[in-house]
Design a protein around this motif. Structure first.
Motif, short mmCIF file in Angstrom:
data_model
loop_
_atom_site.label_atom_id
_atom_site.label_comp_id
_atom_site.label_asym_id
_atom_site.label_seq_id
_atom_site.Cartn_x
_atom_site.Cartn_y
_atom_site.Cartn_z
N LEU A 196 0.65 -1.23 0.01
CA LEU A 196 0.07 0.00 -0.33
C LEU A 196 0.53 1.22 0.20
O LEU A 196 1.69 1.29 0.96
CB LEU A 196 -0.96 0.18 1.08
CG LEU A 196 -2.46 -1.18 1.53
CD1 LEU A 196 -2.45 -0.94 2.40
CD2 LEU A 196 -3.00 -1.49 0.18
N VAL A 204 -2.20 5.17 2.41
CA VAL A 204 -3.12 4.63 1.93
C VAL A 204 -3.38 3.14 2.59
O VAL A 204 -2.96 2.60 2.72
CB VAL A 204 -3.49 3.85 0.13
CG1 VAL A 204 -4.02 2.67 0.10
CG2 VAL A 204 -3.02 4.54 -0.87
N PRO A 224 -4.98 -0.02 4.82
CA PRO A 224 -5.68 -1.09 4.40
C PRO A 224 -7.33 -1.21 3.73
O PRO A 224 -7.48 -1.96 3.08
CB PRO A 224 -5.75 -2.44 6.00
CG PRO A 224 -4.89 -1.23 6.74
CD PRO A 224 -4.96 0.19 6.36
N GLY A 266 -7.03 0.40 0.46
CA GLY A 266 -6.29 -1.26 0.28
C GLY A 266 -7.89 -1.78 -0.67
O GLY A 266 -7.13 -2.24 -2.15
N GLU A 317 -8.89 -2.42 -4.34
CA GLU A 317 -8.32 -3.91 -5.50
C GLU A 317 -9.53 -4.24 -5.98
O GLU A 317 -10.00 -4.65 -7.03
CB GLU A 317 -7.88 -4.62 -4.66
CG GLU A 317 -6.10 -3.63 -4.71
CD GLU A 317 -5.26 -4.36 -5.31
OE1 GLU A 317 -5.84 -5.67 -6.55
OE2 GLU A 317 -4.77 -3.98 -6.01
N THR A 350 -1.89 0.71 -5.21
CA THR A 350 -1.91 -0.37 -4.47
C THR A 350 -1.04 -1.51 -5.19
O THR A 350 -0.40 -2.32 -4.18
CB THR A 350 -3.47 -0.74 -3.90
OG1 THR A 350 -4.38 -1.55 -5.38
CG2 THR A 350 -4.42 -0.50 -3.39
N HIS A 410 0.13 -6.49 5.47
CA HIS A 410 -0.69 -5.80 4.80
C HIS A 410 -1.25 -7.05 3.02
O HIS A 410 -2.01 -6.45 2.54
CB HIS A 410 -1.04 -4.83 3.77
CG HIS A 410 -0.76 -3.77 4.83
ND1 HIS A 410 -0.64 -3.02 5.09
CD2 HIS A 410 -2.05 -3.20 6.35
CE1 HIS A 410 -0.15 -2.11 6.05
NE2 HIS A 410 -1.34 -2.36 6.88
N VAL A 421 -4.85 -7.77 2.22
CA VAL A 421 -5.35 -6.69 0.98
C VAL A 421 -6.24 -7.18 0.05
O VAL A 421 -6.95 -7.17 -0.62
CB VAL A 421 -4.84 -5.36 1.50
CG1 VAL A 421 -5.89 -4.58 -0.11
CG2 VAL A 421 -4.92 -5.03 2.03
#
Length: 192
Positions: free
Chosen positions: A73, A77, A79, A82, A86, A132, A153, A156
């Motif tokens: 990330l 940004v 989670p 993110g 996504e 991301t 992360h 994510v």
């Protein structure tokens, strides 16, 4: 541009064998839509994760560990942002797949679906790469994380695509798929 071309070429090359499955989010989304069996999707996902892992481990060996980029990330940004990004990227990816490959009325000439899918991946990468990495593909994130041991992360890159992809398939089928044109049932991918 390289990512767009790689996805387009690999999806096209593998289309007659596996439907061009390179991405667990796509595979599981198509299973949710009834276009592929759960058993086949499990086999594809295992192969996708193994392929990504082996490729990244080989890359790490060949480059002394210098060239194995991990999705991360961007600064600022979080989670949740993110996951949302996504999910949106993967939602658009599956909409293109539904419209150009799965829908019997296809919005594109036959055989161009994988190319258009690759171009969408490239466009999403340009649009969201700075946020991301615009993975849209859990296998694409898993291999580098495994090869480097960097898991920050990582979830994510599973949650976002696995939320956005199935949502796109369900939305497309509810809003745009003409069941009568499809013979009253889901149309399987060409290899099934």
């Amino acid at each position: 541009m390289a990512q767009a071309l790689v996805v387009a070429v690999l999806a096209t090359a593998g289309f007659h064998v596996s439907g061009g499955h390179l991405n667990p989010a796509v595979t599981l989304s198509l299973a949710v839509g009834g276009h592929i069996t759960l058993f086949r999707s499990a086999l594809y996902v295992a192969a996708q994760l193994a392929g990504s892992s082996l490729a990244c481990l080989l890359l790490r060996c060949l480059t002394g560990g210098a060239a194995t980029p991990v999705h991360a990330l961007a600064d600022g940004v979080g989670p949740v942002q993110g996951v949302a990004a996504e999910a949106v990227f993967t939602f658009t990816l599956l909409l293109v797949i539904c419209a150009t490959i799965l829908d019997p009325r296809r919005a594109a000439p036959p055989g161009t679906g994988p190319l258009l899918t690759g171009l969408l991946v490239g466009a999403n990468t340009v649009a969201g790469g700075a946020l991301t990495g615009a993975s849209m593909n859990p296998a694409r994130s898993f291999g580098p994380a495994l090869a480097t041991g960097e898991w920050a992360h990582h979830w994510v890159y599973w949650v976002g695509p696995l939320a956005g992809g199935p949502l796109a398939v369900v939305a497309y089928e509810l809003l745009f798929m003409d069941v009568e044109d499809a013979g009253g049932a889901h149309q399987p991918l060409p290899q099934e």
